[in-house]
Design a protein around this motif. Structure first.
Motif, mmCIF file in Angstrom:
data_model
loop_
_atom_site.group_PDB
_atom_site.id
_atom_site.type_symbol
_atom_site.label_atom_id
_atom_site.label_comp_id
_atom_site.label_asym_id
_atom_site.label_seq_id
_atom_site.Cartn_x
_atom_site.Cartn_y
_atom_site.Cartn_z
ATOM 1 N N LYS A 157 -40.759 -21.917 34.157
ATOM 2 C CA LYS A 157 -40.384 -21.281 33.115
ATOM 3 C C LYS A 157 -39.000 -22.031 32.492
ATOM 4 O O LYS A 157 -38.668 -22.223 31.256
ATOM 5 N N TYR A 158 -38.154 -22.106 33.571
ATOM 6 C CA TYR A 158 -36.798 -22.836 33.182
ATOM 7 C C TYR A 158 -36.518 -24.187 33.623
ATOM 8 O O TYR A 158 -35.590 -24.490 34.149
ATOM 9 N N THR A 213 -38.397 -8.719 40.590
ATOM 10 C CA THR A 213 -38.173 -10.263 40.689
ATOM 11 C C THR A 213 -39.498 -10.714 41.159
ATOM 12 O O THR A 213 -40.165 -10.356 41.970
ATOM 13 N N GLY A 258 -41.756 -15.645 37.460
ATOM 14 C CA GLY A 258 -41.126 -15.250 36.129
ATOM 15 C C GLY A 258 -42.015 -14.249 35.616
ATOM 16 O O GLY A 258 -41.618 -13.999 34.393
ATOM 17 N N TYR A 273 -38.437 -7.248 34.364
ATOM 18 C CA TYR A 273 -37.102 -7.524 33.949
ATOM 19 C C TYR A 273 -36.450 -6.625 33.065
ATOM 20 O O TYR A 273 -36.942 -5.934 32.159
ATOM 21 N N TYR A 311 -29.342 -17.218 35.202
ATOM 22 C CA TYR A 311 -30.940 -16.776 35.416
ATOM 23 C C TYR A 311 -31.395 -16.647 36.885
ATOM 24 O O TYR A 311 -32.325 -16.952 37.110
ATOM 25 N N TYR A 326 -34.587 -15.102 38.172
ATOM 26 C CA TYR A 326 -35.667 -15.793 37.929
ATOM 27 C C TYR A 326 -35.696 -16.947 38.837
ATOM 28 O O TYR A 326 -36.336 -18.175 38.669
#
Length: 540
Positions: free
Chosen positions: A418-419, A456, A460, A464, A515, A518
């Motif tokens: 996702k990141y 967590t 992801g 959250y 982040y 994540y």
């Protein structure tokens, strides 16, 4: 021989019967699915994604037909399937349901929000007009000395920008019908091919020229609300309960919105009862009484208290109040050398304390762990994922969080899909604060009460914190993505979403990697924090 054949036949029948009864009770993996991004034509601002509510709210510009909204982009959890794809025209005049599927089905709703800046202004109006959109009714009040037969409609907007009123652009000539207590008229509003409405305009004669509507007392601040005659000087008087002398609130604290006005009055005394009244011109409203409250208590804001329980370093004193916590409970599963948040004698210059906190992001075996420190409780570790409870009981009204920090960034090398775009970018630290009215939940294993549960997940798709949560009363954050070599003061202003809601919980979270929850960040990114404090007043 016949007996042998008979036994074989019976065996085959029984085998077939039993095979029909065999149950596959191996459960499918449970993977929470989320909408991760959306954009539509005619969108205003960014979509608001709420994981807790399974909703996405999209704000549409005034001139968009909500029944014919084109979906430009639409993304969701990797490997899932969806009943909706980009390039589809959808109807957002009501919530649009989407199903995401991967082993299980997850229902989401896309909600269209289309605010229309409506206005109706009458000469000599008291306060602002009100709009009943469902019943197409616009109402206003005029001052008590005015005559209903002398009504002058000076401005009218009931539909999207560019809509026609009785076939004309702007303010139409309307025919008023007079009743004992009000005057009434109707207007036909049209726009494009989707607005065709008949609105009723109604004007009442008020028995007052100014109204003291309400007052909300915090600690050193009060919010006062009133309604008066537009285009006259409006404001408030205030005094302590029992005093005979009124003090006029400085106009620099007063905000006008047509005939409505608000004052943010600072520098009041905590735990004190006050009286206030609105004024408009030379007229004054009724007296409203309110009380300020007391400051809240947050232990260990200087990060002086620490102790060790087996492998885990904890940010509270032995047998002391457990208010703060860290991710050390999860990171030290294999070794006490893997504590990611520690005490340090590297304190900020001028501190009266002896210790501060240092948060170190690092890779532990195969997973990234961000240095973190938060109000709440680390509940448990599930596999290699953490379950945290953010927030503790708190009922006061801070205006800002202040403190000192320094930071050493590094390039991000660890990132979930996702990141992935953040790789090779400098990491960013964060301090965020939230005040809300959640119902605190008790952990049956520890007896500790916290406000928001976070789970967590390295894909992801966990649970959250959502800063668009409807329970949030105020929120603020500070981020930094560059090296800060010396302790530097910071201030996080809390932006309140309402002044009259009662808080139940305070959340403060610090992380060396923004982040990190994540599993995304830079091993080596390090944040130092010291001497936090909450303030309860505003500057002039």
């Amino acid at each position: 021989m016949w007996n042998t054949l008979y036994r074989i036949a019976i065996s085959i029948i029984l085998a077939g019967t039993l095979s029909c009864c065999i149950k596959n009770d191996i459960p499918f993996a449970k993977v929470p699915l989320s909408i991760t991004g959306i954009e539509v034509e005619g969108q205003s601002g960014s979509a608001v994604i709420s994981e807790s509510e399974s909703t996405v709210t999209v704000t549409l510009q005034e001139t968009v037909n909500p029944k014919k909204v084109m979906l430009k982009t639409f993304t969701y959890t990797e490997k899932a399937s969806s009943t909706l794809t980009a390039g589809t025209e959808i109807d957002l005049s009501q919530p649009y349901e989407v199903t995401l599927s991967l082993y299980q089905d997850y229902k989401w709703e896309i909600i269209g929000n289309q605010p229309i800046a409506r206005r109706m202004i009458i000469d000599g109006q008291l306060g602002n007009s009100e709009f009943d959109v469902k019943n197409h009714l616009a109402t206003a009040s005029i001052r008590k000395s005015a005559d209903l037969k002398d009504i002058v409609l000076s401005d009218l907007k009931l539909g999207p920008e560019g809509a026609l009123n009785d076939g004309v652009s702007g303010t139409p000539e309307v025919q008023w019908t007079f009743y004992r207590d009000f005057a009434q008229a109707s207007v036909h509003v049209t726009f494009s091919d989707f607005v065709d409405e008949t609105w009723t305009l109604r004007v009442y004669k008020s028995d007052k020229d100014v109204v003291t509507e309400s007052a909300d007392g915090w600690v050193n601040v009060a919010w006062l609300y009133g309604a008066g005659v537009a285009d006259t000087e409006c404001g408030f008087d205030i005094r302590k309960d029992g005093s005979e002398d009124w003090t006029r609130v400085d106009q620099k604290y007063v905000t006008m919105d047509g005939g409505k006005f608000t004052a943010r009055v600072p520098h009041l005394k905590a735990n004190t009862t006050y009286e206030c009244r609105a004024y408009s011109g030379d007229q004054v409203g009724d007296v409203v009484t309110f009380s300020t409250t007391e400051t809240g208590s947050v232990p260990n804001m200087g990060f002086e208290d620490w102790h060790q329980e087996e492998k885990v370093i904890c940010p509270w004193a032995q047998d002391g109040t457990r208010f703060w916590d860290t991710g050390n409970h999860g990171s030290t599963t294999l070794s006490e050398k893997d504590n990611i948040t520690l005490s340090t004698e590297d304190i900020r210059p001028g501190s009266t304390g002896k210790l501060a906190a240092v948060l170190k992001s690092q890779k532990i075996v195969v997973k990234f762990a961000a240095g973190n420190l938060f109000i709440g409780e680390y509940k448990e570790t599930k596999g290699t994922n953490g379950v945290l409870g953010f927030g503790r009981s708190f009922t006061s009204y801070p205006t800002r969080l202040k403190g000192y920090f320094k930071y050493q960034t590094a390039l991000i090398t660890e990132a979930i899909d996702k990141y992935a775009s953040l790789k090779n970018q400098p990491d960013t630290c964060i301090v965020w604060v939230a005040l809300g009215d959640w119902e605190l939940q008790e952990n049956p294993n520890s007896g500790e009460k916290t406000a928001v549960e976070v789970q967590t997940d390295d894909k992801g798709t966990g649970k959250y914190f959502d800063k668009n949560d409807s329970h949030i009363i105020a929120y603020g954050e500070m981020t930094c993505g560059e090296n800060v070599n010396e302790y530097t003061p910071f201030s996080v202003e809390l932006e309140y979403r309402a002044t009259n809601r009662k808080p139940t919980a305070l959340l403060i979270v610090c992380s060396a990697s923004k982040y990190g929850d994540y599993f995304t960040g830079a091993p080596g990114a390090t944040m130092w924090v010291d001497d936090f404090s909450l303030e309860y007043d505003y500057d002039d």
